[in-house]
Design a protein around this motif. Structure first.
Motif, PDB file in Angstrom:
ATOM      1  N   ALA A 146       1.030  -1.611  -0.238  1.00  0.00           N
ATOM      2  CA  ALA A 146      -0.166   0.258  -0.045  1.00  0.00           C
ATOM      3  C   ALA A 146       1.127   1.210   0.033  1.00  0.00           C
ATOM      4  CB  ALA A 146      -0.969  -0.216   1.317  1.00  0.00           C
ATOM      5  N   ALA A 147       1.852   1.334   0.896  1.00  0.00           N
ATOM      6  CA  ALA A 147       3.009   2.766   0.967  1.00  0.00           C
ATOM      7  C   ALA A 147       3.605   2.700  -0.666  1.00  0.00           C
ATOM      8  CB  ALA A 147       3.742   1.912   1.749  1.00  0.00           C
ATOM      9  N   TRP A 148       4.176   1.675  -0.977  1.00  0.00           N
ATOM     10  CA  TRP A 148       4.555   1.644  -2.547  1.00  0.00           C
ATOM     11  C   TRP A 148       2.994   1.558  -4.070  1.00  0.00           C
ATOM     12  CZ3 TRP A 148       9.632   2.155  -3.808  1.00  0.00           C
ATOM     13  CH2 TRP A 148      10.512   2.452  -2.663  1.00  0.00           C
ATOM     14  N   ALA A 149       2.335   1.858  -3.794  1.00  0.00           N
ATOM     15  CA  ALA A 149       1.176   2.561  -4.728  1.00  0.00           C
ATOM     16  C   ALA A 149       1.753   3.196  -5.441  1.00  0.00           C
ATOM     17  CB  ALA A 149      -0.781   2.049  -4.071  1.00  0.00           C
ATOM     18  N   THR A 150       0.714   3.328  -6.434  1.00  0.00           N
ATOM     19  CA  THR A 150       1.252   3.999  -8.009  1.00  0.00           C
ATOM     20  C   THR A 150       0.043   3.915  -8.897  1.00  0.00           C
ATOM     21  OG1 THR A 150       2.961   3.063  -9.233  1.00  0.00           O
ATOM     22  CG2 THR A 150       3.632   4.391  -7.084  1.00  0.00           C
ATOM     23  N   GLY A 151       0.308   5.172 -10.024  1.00  0.00           N
ATOM     24  CA  GLY A 151      -0.795   5.391 -10.559  1.00  0.00           C
ATOM     25  C   GLY A 151      -1.875   5.073 -10.836  1.00  0.00           C
ATOM     26  N   ALA A 159      -7.324   5.417  -7.483  1.00  0.00           N
ATOM     27  CA  ALA A 159      -8.314   4.824  -7.255  1.00  0.00           C
ATOM     28  C   ALA A 159      -9.177   4.160  -5.995  1.00  0.00           C
ATOM     29  CB  ALA A 159      -8.619   3.058  -8.122  1.00  0.00           C
ATOM     30  N   ALA A 160      -7.732   4.479  -5.420  1.00  0.00           N
ATOM     31  CA  ALA A 160      -8.226   4.278  -3.761  1.00  0.00           C
ATOM     32  C   ALA A 160      -8.369   5.922  -2.956  1.00  0.00           C
ATOM     33  CB  ALA A 160      -6.826   4.077  -3.226  1.00  0.00           C
ATOM     34  N   ALA A 161      -7.925   6.291  -4.482  1.00  0.00           N
ATOM     35  CA  ALA A 161      -7.578   7.683  -3.371  1.00  0.00           C
ATOM     36  C   ALA A 161      -9.587   8.385  -3.612  1.00  0.00           C
ATOM     37  CB  ALA A 161      -7.175   9.256  -3.815  1.00  0.00           C
ATOM     38  N   ASP A 162      -9.939   7.797  -4.260  1.00  0.00           N
ATOM     39  CA  ASP A 162     -11.528   7.971  -5.138  1.00  0.00           C
ATOM     40  C   ASP A 162     -12.395   7.169  -4.369  1.00  0.00           C
ATOM     41  OD1 ASP A 162     -10.862   9.613  -7.096  1.00  0.00           O
ATOM     42  OD2 ASP A 162     -11.269   8.714  -8.555  1.00  0.00           O
ATOM     43  N   LYS A 163     -11.643   6.412  -3.827  1.00  0.00           N
ATOM     44  CA  LYS A 163     -12.825   4.829  -3.086  1.00  0.00           C
ATOM     45  C   LYS A 163     -13.124   5.023  -1.877  1.00  0.00           C
ATOM     46  CE  LYS A 163     -13.459   0.538  -1.571  1.00  0.00           C
ATOM     47  NZ  LYS A 163     -12.901  -1.045  -2.869  1.00  0.00           N
ATOM     48  N   TRP A 164     -10.852   5.557  -0.759  1.00  0.00           N
ATOM     49  CA  TRP A 164     -11.464   5.718   0.402  1.00  0.00           C
ATOM     50  C   TRP A 164     -10.395   6.958   0.681  1.00  0.00           C
ATOM     51  CZ3 TRP A 164     -12.717   1.690   2.998  1.00  0.00           C
ATOM     52  CH2 TRP A 164     -12.542  -0.050   2.072  1.00  0.00           C
ATOM     53  N   PHE A 191       6.729   1.948  10.213  1.00  0.00           N
ATOM     54  CA  PHE A 191       6.408   3.022   9.038  1.00  0.00           C
ATOM     55  C   PHE A 191       8.023   3.110   8.251  1.00  0.00           C
ATOM     56  CE2 PHE A 191       3.618   5.456  11.695  1.00  0.00           C
ATOM     57  CZ  PHE A 191       1.436   5.231  10.885  1.00  0.00           C
ATOM     58  N   ILE A 192       7.430   2.184   7.019  1.00  0.00           N
ATOM     59  CA  ILE A 192       8.674   2.173   5.675  1.00  0.00           C
ATOM     60  C   ILE A 192       9.298   3.361   4.873  1.00  0.00           C
ATOM     61  CG2 ILE A 192       8.992   0.161   6.338  1.00  0.00           C
ATOM     62  CD1 ILE A 192       7.938   0.224   3.201  1.00  0.00           C
ATOM     63  N   GLN A 193      10.187   4.133   4.704  1.00  0.00           N
ATOM     64  CA  GLN A 193      10.973   4.973   3.858  1.00  0.00           C
ATOM     65  C   GLN A 193      10.081   4.411   1.863  1.00  0.00           C
ATOM     66  OE1 GLN A 193      14.461   7.074   5.103  1.00  0.00           O
ATOM     67  NE2 GLN A 193      14.946   5.020   4.211  1.00  0.00           N
ATOM     68  N   VAL A 194      10.203   5.169   1.092  1.00  0.00           N
ATOM     69  CA  VAL A 194       9.191   4.668  -0.199  1.00  0.00           C
ATOM     70  C   VAL A 194      10.509   6.042  -0.780  1.00  0.00           C
ATOM     71  CG1 VAL A 194       7.048   4.054   0.826  1.00  0.00           C
ATOM     72  CG2 VAL A 194       7.830   6.535  -0.307  1.00  0.00           C
ATOM     73  N   SER A 195      10.512   5.684  -2.139  1.00  0.00           N
ATOM     74  CA  SER A 195      11.885   6.692  -3.063  1.00  0.00           C
ATOM     75  C   SER A 195      10.444   8.161  -3.155  1.00  0.00           C
ATOM     76  CB  SER A 195      11.363   6.067  -4.282  1.00  0.00           C
ATOM     77  OG  SER A 195      10.021   6.073  -4.885  1.00  0.00           O
ATOM     78  N   ASP A 196      11.277   9.175  -3.106  1.00  0.00           N
ATOM     79  CA  ASP A 196      10.968  10.481  -3.286  1.00  0.00           C
ATOM     80  C   ASP A 196       9.915  10.519  -4.706  1.00  0.00           C
ATOM     81  OD1 ASP A 196      12.948  11.814  -1.527  1.00  0.00           O
ATOM     82  OD2 ASP A 196      14.898  12.076  -3.196  1.00  0.00           O
ATOM     83  N   GLU A 251       4.101  11.814  -5.542  1.00  0.00           N
ATOM     84  CA  GLU A 251       2.738  10.938  -6.393  1.00  0.00           C
ATOM     85  C   GLU A 251       1.628  11.014  -4.977  1.00  0.00           C
ATOM     86  OE1 GLU A 251       0.500   7.431  -9.252  1.00  0.00           O
ATOM     87  OE2 GLU A 251       2.992   7.956  -8.610  1.00  0.00           O
ATOM     88  N   TYR A 252       1.822  10.337  -3.975  1.00  0.00           N
ATOM     89  CA  TYR A 252       1.027  10.519  -2.916  1.00  0.00           C
ATOM     90  C   TYR A 252       0.575  11.585  -2.317  1.00  0.00           C
ATOM     91  CZ  TYR A 252      -0.183   5.805  -1.132  1.00  0.00           C
ATOM     92  OH  TYR A 252      -1.070   4.372  -0.614  1.00  0.00           O
TER      93      TYR A 252
END
Length: 384
Positions: free
Chosen positions: A214-219, A224-229, A361-366, A371-372
């Motif tokens: 979930a933390a690395w979700a993109t595109g 879709a998750a933003a619209d739904k959740w 909690f983890i680090q993700v790429s820039d 994008e998030y």
């Protein structure tokens, strides 16, 4: 001895005491500058001090500007300037926009953002007298060390979960504690979520994703998750909070029945005799550790920044943190100094075991974080 001779002798004694206390670093900069002329002490006699304009500036979380967390620093240097941020991305944006700060308080999952943006400087731990007492595992933890360099001095650690009023939620939630409470229309207007993209992340987890996925979700998946959740979480929240004091007051009054919260919320309310429970959501119970990072945008003497960090690493600060908020501290001696009952109530004294017991909690790429950030900003804008 005549009266005027007595007075002169007394003044000489006070002058000698002043110089002695000054040389031992027992006076604040303000006291030194104020009393120097009164005792006839020339400015060249004063220990090396930063210029009057060189006041330390800190980017800090709300509540952590409390002087009790850096008392030894203030005793020597006076009170620093603070700029309160709502989240690490807010702090990074300020620095990149030209805000001049010397020290920042990021967490393990966000340090890479400051390092990659080249606004964080390496920390020379030999300049920190309390570094030797920091938990060894924290000295080398991810986010503390990057590319072989110490970029964050770890200070505080704890949990992120759901604080709720057991007298105001239904039995079903108490039996099945879940992040889903923020998306349940039954609790619309009765919950408060952190102003964070976690609104979207937790929704993806409710869809069956692991936290890391979930933390690395993109595109399209993220949108879709933003619209739904994301929209549901935002709409159901009475407010999206940035200051824990706001959450404490709302839970205490019953204005809300549940909120994303850290350990200090639970401790503060239980100390007031207000019934509050701390959930272990079936999707994940989160842990974190935070610390202080040197910024290369600051204008103050670096010695001030190191003194401030060292004050935060002191066992006395750890005692204040443990007893006052129920959060963990990086100095092993803090747990020896703190009230034993307060330590016992925390339920944890070892940061490594603490991290193992929860989801860190983890680090993700820039690229992913950027994008998030955009998707979360767009989500909030649509709900206004």
């Amino acid at each position: 001895m005549h009266g005027d001779q007595k007075q002169a002798g007394g003044n000489d004694m006070q002058r000698l005491k002043f110089i002695d206390r000054m040389s031992q670093g027992k006076l604040s900069r303000r006291d030194m500058l104020t009393k120097a002329s009164a005792f006839g002490v020339g400015m060249l006699t004063l220990p090396s001090l930063p210029k009057a304009a060189d006041v330390l500036t800190c980017l800090e979380w709300a509540g952590y500007d409390d002087p009790s967390y850096f008392k030894s620093f203030s005793d020597r240097n006076g009170t620093p300037n603070f700029s309160i941020f709502t989240g690490e991305e807010d702090a990074l944006a300020k620095v990149l926009a030209g805000f001049s700060a010397d020290v920042m308080h990021p967490c393990n999952y966000s340090v890479n953002r400051f390092v990659n943006a080249k606004v964080a400087a390496e920390i020379d731990v030999t300049k920190l007298s309390n570094w030797k007492d920091v938990f060894p595992a924290l000295q080398t933890a991810d986010g503390v060390v990057m590319d072989g360099k110490v970029v964050m001095a770890p200070t505080d650690w704890g949990n992120a979960s759901i604080a709720y009023r057991p007298d105001l939620v239904d039995e079903d939630f108490k039996k099945n504690e879940s992040w889903g409470i923020f998306y349940d229309d039954k609790y619309a207007g009765k919950v408060a979520m952190l102003d964070s993209e976690l609104c979207i992340t937790f929704g993806l987890m409710l869809d069956g994703m692991s936290y890391k996925e979930a933390a690395w979700a993109t595109g399209d998946k993220l949108k879709a998750a933003a619209d739904k959740w994301g929209r549901k979480c935002t709409a159901n929240s009475r407010f999206l909070w940035t200051d824990p004091t706001e959450v404490n007051q709302a839970l205490a009054s019953g204005e809300i029945v549940a909120a994303y919260a850290w350990n200090d919320t639970v401790k503060n309310l239980t100390d007031q005799g207000i019934p509050v429970a701390y959930a272990r959501p079936k999707e994940g119970f989160f842990t974190w550790y935070c610390g202080l990072t040197l910024l290369n945008s600051g204008k103050a003497d670096k010695a001030l920044a190191y003194d401030f960090i060292d004050a935060w690493l002191s066992p006395e600060t750890g005692k204040t943190l443990i007893e006052g908020s129920g959060l963990g501290h990086s100095n092993t001696k803090s747990f020896e100094l703190a009230d034993k009952q307060a330590v016992a109530k925390m339920g944890f004294t070892d940061p490594i075991q603490h991290m193992k017991d929860g989801t860190l909690f983890i680090q993700v790429s820039d690229q992913v974080q950027t994008e998030y950030n955009k998707v979360w900003g767009d989500t909030k804008a649509l709900m206004q």
